[in-house]
Design a protein around this motif. Structure first.
Motif, PDB file in Angstrom:
ATOM      1  N   GLN A 201      24.443 -24.368  94.710  1.00  0.00           N
ATOM      2  CA  GLN A 201      23.172 -23.043  94.954  1.00  0.00           C
ATOM      3  C   GLN A 201      23.784 -22.039  94.670  1.00  0.00           C
ATOM      4  N   PHE A 202      23.052 -20.800  93.850  1.00  0.00           N
ATOM      5  CA  PHE A 202      23.929 -19.913  94.098  1.00  0.00           C
ATOM      6  C   PHE A 202      22.607 -18.259  94.663  1.00  0.00           C
ATOM      7  N   ARG A 203      23.135 -17.649  95.093  1.00  0.00           N
ATOM      8  CA  ARG A 203      22.813 -15.874  95.484  1.00  0.00           C
ATOM      9  C   ARG A 203      23.323 -15.190  95.244  1.00  0.00           C
ATOM     10  N   HIS A 204      22.986 -13.788  95.110  1.00  0.00           N
ATOM     11  CA  HIS A 204      23.323 -12.467  95.045  1.00  0.00           C
ATOM     12  C   HIS A 204      24.134 -12.399  93.732  1.00  0.00           C
ATOM     13  N   LEU A 205      24.237 -12.922  92.743  1.00  0.00           N
ATOM     14  CA  LEU A 205      24.401 -13.075  91.388  1.00  0.00           C
ATOM     15  C   LEU A 205      24.650 -11.324  90.285  1.00  0.00           C
ATOM     16  N   THR A 206      25.973 -11.115  90.713  1.00  0.00           N
ATOM     17  CA  THR A 206      26.236  -9.626  89.793  1.00  0.00           C
ATOM     18  C   THR A 206      27.335  -9.826  88.629  1.00  0.00           C
ATOM     19  N   ARG A 207      26.907  -9.422  87.569  1.00  0.00           N
ATOM     20  CA  ARG A 207      28.250  -8.871  86.765  1.00  0.00           C
ATOM     21  C   ARG A 207      28.599  -7.383  86.416  1.00  0.00           C
TER      22      ARG A 207
ATOM     23  N   GLY B 142      29.422 -13.885  93.262  1.00  0.00           N
ATOM     24  CA  GLY B 142      28.094 -13.684  94.219  1.00  0.00           C
ATOM     25  C   GLY B 142      28.375 -15.128  95.330  1.00  0.00           C
ATOM     26  N   GLU B 143      27.611 -15.266  95.027  1.00  0.00           N
ATOM     27  CA  GLU B 143      27.674 -16.751  96.305  1.00  0.00           C
ATOM     28  C   GLU B 143      27.096 -18.435  96.364  1.00  0.00           C
ATOM     29  N   ILE B 144      27.940 -18.670  96.825  1.00  0.00           N
ATOM     30  CA  ILE B 144      27.761 -20.659  95.855  1.00  0.00           C
ATOM     31  C   ILE B 144      28.028 -21.073  97.060  1.00  0.00           C
ATOM     32  N   ASN B 145      26.890 -22.623  97.457  1.00  0.00           N
ATOM     33  CA  ASN B 145      27.107 -23.125  98.116  1.00  0.00           C
ATOM     34  C   ASN B 145      27.433 -24.677  97.043  1.00  0.00           C
ATOM     35  N   GLY B 146      27.628 -25.619  97.978  1.00  0.00           N
ATOM     36  CA  GLY B 146      27.682 -26.913  98.109  1.00  0.00           C
ATOM     37  C   GLY B 146      28.089 -28.372  98.807  1.00  0.00           C
ATOM     38  N   LYS B 147      28.374 -29.521  99.171  1.00  0.00           N
ATOM     39  CA  LYS B 147      27.887 -29.873  99.658  1.00  0.00           C
ATOM     40  C   LYS B 147      29.322 -30.662  99.811  1.00  0.00           C
ATOM     41  N   ASN B 148      29.744 -31.116 101.457  1.00  0.00           N
ATOM     42  CA  ASN B 148      30.932 -31.341 101.642  1.00  0.00           C
ATOM     43  C   ASN B 148      30.814 -32.743 101.175  1.00  0.00           C
ATOM     44  N   SER B 149      32.413 -33.570 101.831  1.00  0.00           N
ATOM     45  CA  SER B 149      32.175 -34.487 101.483  1.00  0.00           C
ATOM     46  C   SER B 149      31.463 -35.674 102.395  1.00  0.00           C
ATOM     47  N   TYR B 150      30.714 -35.576 103.477  1.00  0.00           N
ATOM     48  CA  TYR B 150      29.563 -36.284 104.053  1.00  0.00           C
ATOM     49  C   TYR B 150      27.846 -35.738 103.658  1.00  0.00           C
TER      50      TYR B 150
END
Length: 110
Positions: free
Chosen positions: A36-42, A49-57
């Motif tokens: 998942q992404f937010r605040h993307l800037t070039r 930007g910021e990235i979110n993802g799932k862990n092993s659980y």
């Protein structure tokens, strides 16, 4: 990749111009399809930007700063340990933050 782009559009209102960088950054995650992404800037050849993802659980770990430059992604939790690496990372993060603030200021003016 389509899922990543749809999440980005839904969460951050970003455009397809970030799709290559999003794919590169997502590949660094344990579960790239969960990105998942937010605040993307070039800023020039830098996308941040910021990235979110799932862990092993299977749980999301929370948004973390990232940037992609010259086809290589760097996530906040995977920066170098020496002073030169940390100093360079801080410069990049400051550049990204300045660009994001400029974008927000422009939105407020309109």
């Amino acid at each position: 990749m389509r899922t990543i782009l749809v999440l980005c559009l839904a969460l951050a209102g970003c455009s397809e111009s970030f799709s290559a960088e999003m794919e590169i950054a997502a590949a660094e995650l344990k579960d790239p399809s969960s990105a998942q992404f937010r605040h993307l800037t070039r800023v020039g050849n830098l996308v941040c930007g910021e990235i979110n993802g799932k862990n092993s659980y299977g749980g999301y770990v929370g948004f973390e700063p990232f940037y992609v430059r010259d086809g290589k992604a760097t996530l906040a939790d995977k920066t170098g340990d020496n002073l030169i690496d940390v100093t360079n990372e801080l410069r990049i993060v400051n550049t990204c933050a300045d660009a994001r603030l400029s974008q927000l200021n422009e939105k407020m003016k309109n």
